[in-house]
Design a protein around this motif. Structure first.
Motif, PDB file in Angstrom:
ATOM      1  N   GLU A 158      -5.666   5.521   6.111  1.00 44.05           N
ATOM      2  CA  GLU A 158      -6.177   4.664   5.047  1.00 44.05           C
ATOM      3  C   GLU A 158      -5.167   4.661   3.917  1.00 44.05           C
ATOM      4  OE1 GLU A 158     -10.106   5.291   3.666  1.00 44.05           O
ATOM      5  OE2 GLU A 158     -11.006   5.251   5.673  1.00 44.05           O
ATOM      6  N   VAL A 159      -4.763   3.483   3.519  1.00 48.73           N
ATOM      7  CA  VAL A 159      -3.788   3.355   2.446  1.00 48.73           C
ATOM      8  C   VAL A 159      -4.023   2.024   1.738  1.00 48.73           C
ATOM      9  CG1 VAL A 159      -2.078   2.366   4.039  1.00 48.73           C
ATOM     10  CG2 VAL A 159      -1.331   3.321   1.860  1.00 48.73           C
ATOM     11  N   ASN A 160      -4.003   2.068   0.437  1.00 45.69           N
ATOM     12  CA  ASN A 160      -4.140   0.848  -0.357  1.00 45.69           C
ATOM     13  C   ASN A 160      -2.920   0.708  -1.252  1.00 45.69           C
ATOM     14  OD1 ASN A 160      -6.834  -0.108   0.409  1.00 45.69           O
ATOM     15  ND2 ASN A 160      -7.544   1.811  -0.487  1.00 45.69           N
ATOM     16  N   VAL A 161      -2.205  -0.372  -1.056  1.00 48.58           N
ATOM     17  CA  VAL A 161      -1.011  -0.633  -1.867  1.00 48.58           C
ATOM     18  C   VAL A 161      -1.119  -2.038  -2.444  1.00 48.58           C
ATOM     19  CG1 VAL A 161       0.451   0.915  -0.514  1.00 48.58           C
ATOM     20  CG2 VAL A 161       0.272  -1.487   0.148  1.00 48.58           C
ATOM     21  N   PRO A 162      -0.521  -2.259  -3.601  1.00 55.23           N
ATOM     22  CA  PRO A 162      -0.573  -3.604  -4.187  1.00 55.23           C
ATOM     23  C   PRO A 162       0.165  -4.614  -3.316  1.00 55.23           C
ATOM     24  CG  PRO A 162       0.785  -2.123  -5.521  1.00 55.23           C
ATOM     25  CD  PRO A 162       0.195  -1.297  -4.448  1.00 55.23           C
ATOM     26  N   VAL A 163      -0.407  -5.791  -3.223  1.00 51.98           N
ATOM     27  CA  VAL A 163       0.175  -6.867  -2.414  1.00 51.98           C
ATOM     28  C   VAL A 163       0.638  -7.976  -3.348  1.00 51.98           C
ATOM     29  CG1 VAL A 163      -0.247  -8.561  -0.599  1.00 51.98           C
ATOM     30  CG2 VAL A 163      -1.332  -6.316  -0.472  1.00 51.98           C
ATOM     31  N   SER A 164       1.897  -8.350  -3.245  1.00 52.23           N
ATOM     32  CA  SER A 164       2.405  -9.463  -4.051  1.00 52.23           C
ATOM     33  C   SER A 164       2.170 -10.771  -3.314  1.00 52.23           C
ATOM     34  CB  SER A 164       3.891  -9.275  -4.349  1.00 52.23           C
ATOM     35  OG  SER A 164       4.641  -9.241  -3.146  1.00 52.23           O
ATOM     36  N   MET A 165       1.819 -11.807  -4.072  1.00 56.65           N
ATOM     37  CA  MET A 165       1.452 -13.079  -3.440  1.00 56.65           C
ATOM     38  C   MET A 165       1.988 -14.227  -4.293  1.00 56.65           C
ATOM     39  SD  MET A 165      -2.325 -14.277  -2.120  1.00 56.65           S
ATOM     40  CE  MET A 165      -3.098 -14.732  -3.685  1.00 56.65           C
ATOM     41  N   VAL A 166       2.405 -15.285  -3.641  1.00 54.50           N
ATOM     42  CA  VAL A 166       2.864 -16.479  -4.346  1.00 54.50           C
ATOM     43  C   VAL A 166       2.238 -17.710  -3.705  1.00 54.50           C
ATOM     44  CG1 VAL A 166       4.925 -16.809  -2.897  1.00 54.50           C
ATOM     45  CG2 VAL A 166       4.886 -17.700  -5.247  1.00 54.50           C
ATOM     46  N   SER A 167       1.817 -18.626  -4.546  1.00 55.87           N
ATOM     47  CA  SER A 167       1.338 -19.928  -4.088  1.00 55.87           C
ATOM     48  C   SER A 167       2.511 -20.890  -4.132  1.00 55.87           C
ATOM     49  CB  SER A 167       0.199 -20.417  -4.989  1.00 55.87           C
ATOM     50  OG  SER A 167      -0.234 -21.697  -4.602  1.00 55.87           O
ATOM     51  N   LEU A 168       2.794 -21.532  -2.997  1.00 56.55           N
ATOM     52  CA  LEU A 168       3.991 -22.378  -2.860  1.00 56.55           C
ATOM     53  C   LEU A 168       3.586 -23.802  -2.543  1.00 56.55           C
ATOM     54  CD1 LEU A 168       7.250 -21.574  -0.973  1.00 56.55           C
ATOM     55  CD2 LEU A 168       5.898 -23.535  -0.229  1.00 56.55           C
ATOM     56  N   ASP A 169       4.293 -24.770  -3.181  1.00 55.96           N
ATOM     57  CA  ASP A 169       3.976 -26.179  -2.935  1.00 55.96           C
ATOM     58  C   ASP A 169       5.212 -27.030  -3.202  1.00 55.96           C
ATOM     59  OD1 ASP A 169       1.967 -28.469  -2.615  1.00 55.96           O
ATOM     60  OD2 ASP A 169       2.775 -28.892  -4.607  1.00 55.96           O
ATOM     61  N   PHE A 170       5.517 -27.948  -2.275  1.00 59.25           N
ATOM     62  CA  PHE A 170       6.643 -28.866  -2.432  1.00 59.25           C
ATOM     63  C   PHE A 170       6.157 -30.247  -2.856  1.00 59.25           C
ATOM     64  CE2 PHE A 170       8.752 -25.812   0.403  1.00 59.25           C
ATOM     65  CZ  PHE A 170       9.991 -25.714  -0.200  1.00 59.25           C
ATOM     66  N   GLU A 171       6.976 -30.916  -3.652  1.00 57.79           N
ATOM     67  CA  GLU A 171       6.818 -32.349  -3.899  1.00 57.79           C
ATOM     68  C   GLU A 171       8.047 -33.035  -3.311  1.00 57.79           C
ATOM     69  OE1 GLU A 171       4.019 -33.148  -4.807  1.00 57.79           O
ATOM     70  OE2 GLU A 171       3.326 -31.306  -5.726  1.00 57.79           O
ATOM     71  N   VAL A 181       9.886 -27.606  -5.986  1.00 55.71           N
ATOM     72  CA  VAL A 181       9.021 -26.627  -5.355  1.00 55.71           C
ATOM     73  C   VAL A 181       8.378 -25.801  -6.461  1.00 55.71           C
ATOM     74  CG1 VAL A 181      10.939 -25.000  -5.008  1.00 55.71           C
ATOM     75  CG2 VAL A 181       8.811 -24.714  -3.728  1.00 55.71           C
ATOM     76  N   GLY A 182       7.055 -25.685  -6.399  1.00 55.53           N
ATOM     77  CA  GLY A 182       6.317 -24.888  -7.362  1.00 55.53           C
ATOM     78  C   GLY A 182       6.016 -23.514  -6.802  1.00 55.53           C
ATOM     79  N   LEU A 183       6.069 -22.499  -7.670  1.00 57.22           N
ATOM     80  CA  LEU A 183       5.838 -21.108  -7.272  1.00 57.22           C
ATOM     81  C   LEU A 183       4.958 -20.459  -8.337  1.00 57.22           C
ATOM     82  CD1 LEU A 183       9.587 -20.579  -6.503  1.00 57.22           C
ATOM     83  CD2 LEU A 183       7.807 -20.555  -4.734  1.00 57.22           C
ATOM     84  N   TYR A 184       3.812 -19.911  -7.908  1.00 54.18           N
ATOM     85  CA  TYR A 184       2.841 -19.355  -8.854  1.00 54.18           C
ATOM     86  C   TYR A 184       2.250 -18.104  -8.227  1.00 54.18           C
ATOM     87  CZ  TYR A 184      -1.121 -19.407 -12.160  1.00 54.18           C
ATOM     88  OH  TYR A 184      -2.031 -19.101 -13.147  1.00 54.18           O
ATOM     89  N   GLY A 185       2.427 -16.943  -8.874  1.00 54.75           N
ATOM     90  CA  GLY A 185       1.954 -15.749  -8.203  1.00 54.75           C
ATOM     91  C   GLY A 185       1.910 -14.507  -9.058  1.00 54.75           C
ATOM     92  N   SER A 186       1.753 -13.381  -8.363  1.00 56.70           N
ATOM     93  CA  SER A 186       1.631 -12.087  -9.020  1.00 56.70           C
ATOM     94  C   SER A 186       2.120 -11.000  -8.074  1.00 56.70           C
ATOM     95  CB  SER A 186       0.174 -11.824  -9.396  1.00 56.70           C
ATOM     96  OG  SER A 186      -0.026 -10.470  -9.740  1.00 56.70           O
ATOM     97  N   HIS A 187       2.649  -9.915  -8.654  1.00 54.74           N
ATOM     98  CA  HIS A 187       3.098  -8.779  -7.841  1.00 54.74           C
ATOM     99  C   HIS A 187       1.936  -7.894  -7.415  1.00 54.74           C
ATOM    100  CE1 HIS A 187       7.391  -9.210  -7.573  1.00 54.74           C
ATOM    101  NE2 HIS A 187       7.469  -9.491  -8.863  1.00 54.74           N
ATOM    102  N   SER A 188       0.752  -8.143  -7.955  1.00 59.69           N
ATOM    103  CA  SER A 188      -0.438  -7.404  -7.522  1.00 59.69           C
ATOM    104  C   SER A 188      -1.593  -8.384  -7.472  1.00 59.69           C
ATOM    105  CB  SER A 188      -0.751  -6.252  -8.477  1.00 59.69           C
ATOM    106  OG  SER A 188      -1.843  -5.491  -8.003  1.00 59.69           O
ATOM    107  N   ALA A 189      -1.707  -9.080  -6.336  1.00 59.98           N
ATOM    108  CA  ALA A 189      -2.590 -10.240  -6.245  1.00 59.98           C
ATOM    109  C   ALA A 189      -4.065  -9.897  -6.388  1.00 59.98           C
ATOM    110  CB  ALA A 189      -2.359 -10.959  -4.915  1.00 59.98           C
TER     111      ALA A 189
END
Length: 809
Positions: A158-171, A181-189
């Motif tokens: 059992e291990v819990n680590v922060p997950v980084s996530m980015v929302s990506l979208d092209f025009e 390209v848009g990029l919106y996210g966090s290092h700890s989603a």
């Protein structure tokens, strides 16, 4: 050298070949960052009968060994383990065996998957490290580098680590040329307090932000990275991936559109798309098939919002980002004309790039906010922890079943069968009782809690137990259906369900909705898997022992309830609808519902103990009380309908709340007008309103053209329009006409959403603005069918409406 250990989440898993040797490669996320685990000297494994070993070996001079193991197949025959050095050689084994009519077992389990599931590893793993193989954690460009470690052993942890996530979208342009390209996210989603990051990489000349240009104060100069052309945009994005290094990429159709488009543009410009971890390339396992299951992006997980919102059982009429965000967030795209967004995006790119950047980022943020609102990331994580499926893989119920079941099966002395055993026999579906139509007061709904999993657990239904009872029958074997019997000792599947049930109860107590929902979906899928021909464990004896037992339970429950003086007016799979009667004097109806559910549960406990010497896990719950309830008849018949009803109850604030099941109200093939009118008709019926006056008013306004925007049908093409053999379907006719009007054949491709109205010239796309709407069609085919059942309950008919009579003149 002393072995160290490394814990983390397994993000992606791969089987690669280096110097001619198979290597298992796992990209994991640890508390200290990403890492690569490599396991060497691993064989590709399958099984065969021991008597077939020599025949298979005779076809190879090297690269294969076959050794007897203490396992049997489902015919109680001894088996051997086949070890080969590559998947190419495995294919040769399968070809030779197939030509000779020899069965090979478990050849579809990939080596990188088998290594984990045999150790009961799902998402969280601890690896025993032999030696680090990589350079220090930063490369010469000062970008984070992914450590590589050699490992030999692994175990579940059992291990819990922060997950980084980015929302990506092209025009892009209509021809696919990338604008931004848009990029919106966090290092700890999963941490709501973490600062959010936003960036747009935009083709164009650098300019300072003037928010007055586009009525926004949410964009700064630092938020836009200006580049000279499309090639520079792609290269800047590749660099961004090295620097920001996200674990998870999300988006709306992010695989089938955004990443597929990016890949195609890289091919045109001959750019290596190195956006995976360790600077590995994004590739596709099947050429020209841009689907989540064919995507390979080492070290990064991709979650498509559309797929995951469906996987979590959210239902919407349409799954466009605009539609879903409006329903969930009460907010939509940052653009005036969503229906013509392609033209508007091109206009913004030419005349107001800052507004385009804001639009691009807004789309990214909407996806992020949808994931946050629905807890989709947490749901995806919990699903991966439970099933052993690759983090991010949608669906795959059969693979999930295999992951859960196989390691227990092997430890019980068996290998999985080579194919399903049903030989054409099929099990019946869920129990559906003939309904008693009518308009009722005070109807209780009692539901069996997870009926099919509870039946499996109670009656010890299990593939291994079925085989053991067949070849080693015992006096205390449990009877199933279709002559099935189950050994009651050490059954696997009931134990798995018991474990899942305990985890779900704890998740409910902890208010962990993502985990609770993930477990519920997995538990309910177990019967579906056993009833699926695509599963090697499929056997009609198993599936029928579940569904036919369900029939028996539902019928007996009805008998017991009616012995108490109540009437069961309908039953459906696991739900029983109980009418209390016209003259009941019950004051606390909810208390009665709870008591009935408890009494039936106790009766089943006693029945299972007395007749089968089994502990019952069947539990009936009081689901709801409808103060008013309508069970309609079949159209043109006096017989009661099935899976269709409307109920009225009071919400927490005492307001009237309506529940529709199977009615036009919940079906997308009816117009918005019909669904709106149906809702109001039943609301008026249940609240003693004037139904006839309301209908007359609606018909008058319809004739005046006041509801034209509610007459639009929306339906997707299931195949390319030219592939339809029958052109009678309205949406197909509208699609053909749409292609003619626009000159765009893509409007008729599979998956295209066709919006149309019924006109005097039949079905026409909404772009055909000069067509006259056929109001008579909407009256006769849309409003009349939904109004007549309500009017009939009031002793009236549709033809008696004054507005209808006027329209007929």
């Amino acid at each position: 050298m002393q072995k160290n250990t490394l814990k983390g989440l397994v993000l992606t898993r791969h089987a690669i070949y280096r110097h001619g040797r198979l290597l298992l490669q796992y990209f994991i996320k640890t508390a200290d960052g990403p890492a690569i685990i490599e396991v060497e000297q691993f064989d590709v494994i399958c099984f065969c009968k021991q008597i077939d070993s020599e025949f298979i070996l005779s076809h190879f001079s090297t690269g294969i060994r076959i050794e007897p193991v203490s396992l049997k197949n489902f015919n109680y025959e001894d088996v051997s383990c086949v070890y080969v050095k590559s998947t190419t050689m495995l294919k040769q084994v399968l070809r030779i065996a197939n030509d000779a009519g020899i069965e090979i077992y478990e050849a579809d389990i990939r080596p990188e998957q088998r290594f984990l599931i045999e150790r009961f590893i799902a998402l969280q793993a601890e690896f025993a490290i032999n030696a680090p193989l990589s350079q220090p954690p930063y490369n010469t460009d000062n970008h984070p580098s992914t450590h590589t470690y050699l490992a030999s052993k692994a175990r579940r942890t059992e291990v819990n680590v922060p997950v980084s996530m980015v929302s990506l979208d092209f025009e892009c342009s209509p021809t696919g040329e990338l604008y931004s390209v848009g990029l919106y996210g966090s290092h700890s989603a999963l941490n709501e307090e973490t600062d959010l990051y936003q960036k747009v990489i935009m083709v164009g000349e650098s300019e300072s932000i003037d928010n007055k240009k586009f009525d926004s104060d949410k964009l700064s100069d630092d938020d836009i990275h200006w580049v000279s052309d499309e090639v520079s945009l792609i290269k800047a994005l590749i660099t961004w991936f090295k620097e920001y290094d996200p674990d998870v990429i999300i988006g709306w159709a992010v695989v089938t559109f955004d990443l597929a488009l990016l890949y195609k543009r890289c091919q045109i410009h001959q750019i290596a798309l190195l956006i995976g971890r360790d600077e590995q390339a994004l590739t596709w396992k099947v050429e020209d098939k841009y689907r989540p299951e064919t995507l390979s992006l080492p070290g990064r997980v991709v979650l498509d919002g559309i797929d995951w919102i469906k996987a979590a059982f959210y239902q919407f009429e349409r799954y466009s980002l605009e539609h879903v965000s409006q329903h969930l967030l009460n907010e939509g795209k940052a653009i005036d004309h969503v229906e013509n967004r392609g033209q508007e995006i091109c206009h913004l790119f030419e005349h107001n790039k800052q507004a385009l950047a804001f639009y691009n980022l807004t789309d990214c943020r909407l996806v992020w906010d949808i994931f946050k609102k629905t807890q989709l990331l947490a749901f995806a994580l919990e699903r991966a922890k439970l099933t052993g499926l690759e983090f991010g893989r949608v669906g795959a119920s059969v693979a999930a079943f295999n992951n859960l079941y196989l390691p227990h099966l092997h430890r019980s002395g068996f290998v999985a069968p080579a194919r399903a055993a049903s030989n054409g026999l099929e099990s019946p579906g869920g129990y559906v009782m003939d309904s008693i139509p009518g308009f009722y007061k005070d109807v209780l709904v009692l539901d069996f809690k997870s009926l099919y999993p509870s039946i499996i657990r109670t009656f010890l239904i299990d593939p291994k137990s079925l085989v053991e009872a067949k070849f080693n029958p015992l006096e205390d074997d449990v009877d199933g259906f279709l002559e099935a019997k189950f050994n009651r000792h050490n059954a696997i599947l009931p134990g798995l369900i018991a474990s899942l049930s305990l985890q779900r109860e704890k998740a409910k107590q902890d208010n962990d909705k993502p985990l609770s929902q993930a477990i519920k979906i997995i538990m309910n899928s177990l019967y579906g898997v056993l009833g699926s021909k695509g599963c090697v464990f499929h056997d009609a004896k198993l599936a029928s022992s579940i569904t036919m037992r369900g029939h028996q339970i539902m019928k007996q429950t009805k008998v017991w309830i009616e012995e108490l003086g109540y009437t069961v007016i309908y039953g459906d799979t696991d739900s029983t609808f109980v009418w209390l009667g016209e003259k009941h004097q019950i004051k606390d109806i909810n208390k009665l519902g709870e008591q009935l559910a408890h009494d039936m549960t106790v009766k089943w406990q006693q029945r299972c103990l007395d007749e089968y010497a089994l502990t019952s896990h069947l539990e009936l719950e009081f689901e709801s009380h409808f103060s008013q309830f309508v069970m309609p008849t079949l159209r043109g018949s006096e017989a009661g309908s099935k899976k269709r009803y409307v109920g009225a109850s009071k919400d927490a604030e005492g307001q009237l709340s309506l529940t529709f099941k199977g009615m036009e109200q919940v079906r997308s093939d009816w117009s918005p007008l019909a669904r709106r009118i149906q809702y109001h008709l039943y609301f008026l019926l249940f609240s003693n309103g004037d139904v006839k006056s309301y209908l007359n008013e609606q018909l008058e306004q319809l004739a005046l053209g006041q509801f034209d925007n509610e007459l639009i049908f929306r339906k997707r093409l299931k195949r390319h329009v030219e592939e339809y053999t029958a052109k009678s379907s309205p949406h197909v006719k509208a699609a053909i006409r749409l292609c003619q009007i626009t000159g765009d054949k893509n409007k008729g491709r599979r998956g295209a959403l066709i919006e149309y109205r019924m006109t005097l010239n039949g079905a026409q796309p909404i772009t055909a603005v000069n067509e006259s709407i056929d109001y008579d069609y909407y009256i006769e085919k849309q409003i009349k069918p939904i109004a007549e059942p309500v009017l009939a309950l009031l002793g009236e008919g549709f033809d008696s409406l004054s507005s209808h009579q006027i329209m007929l003149i």
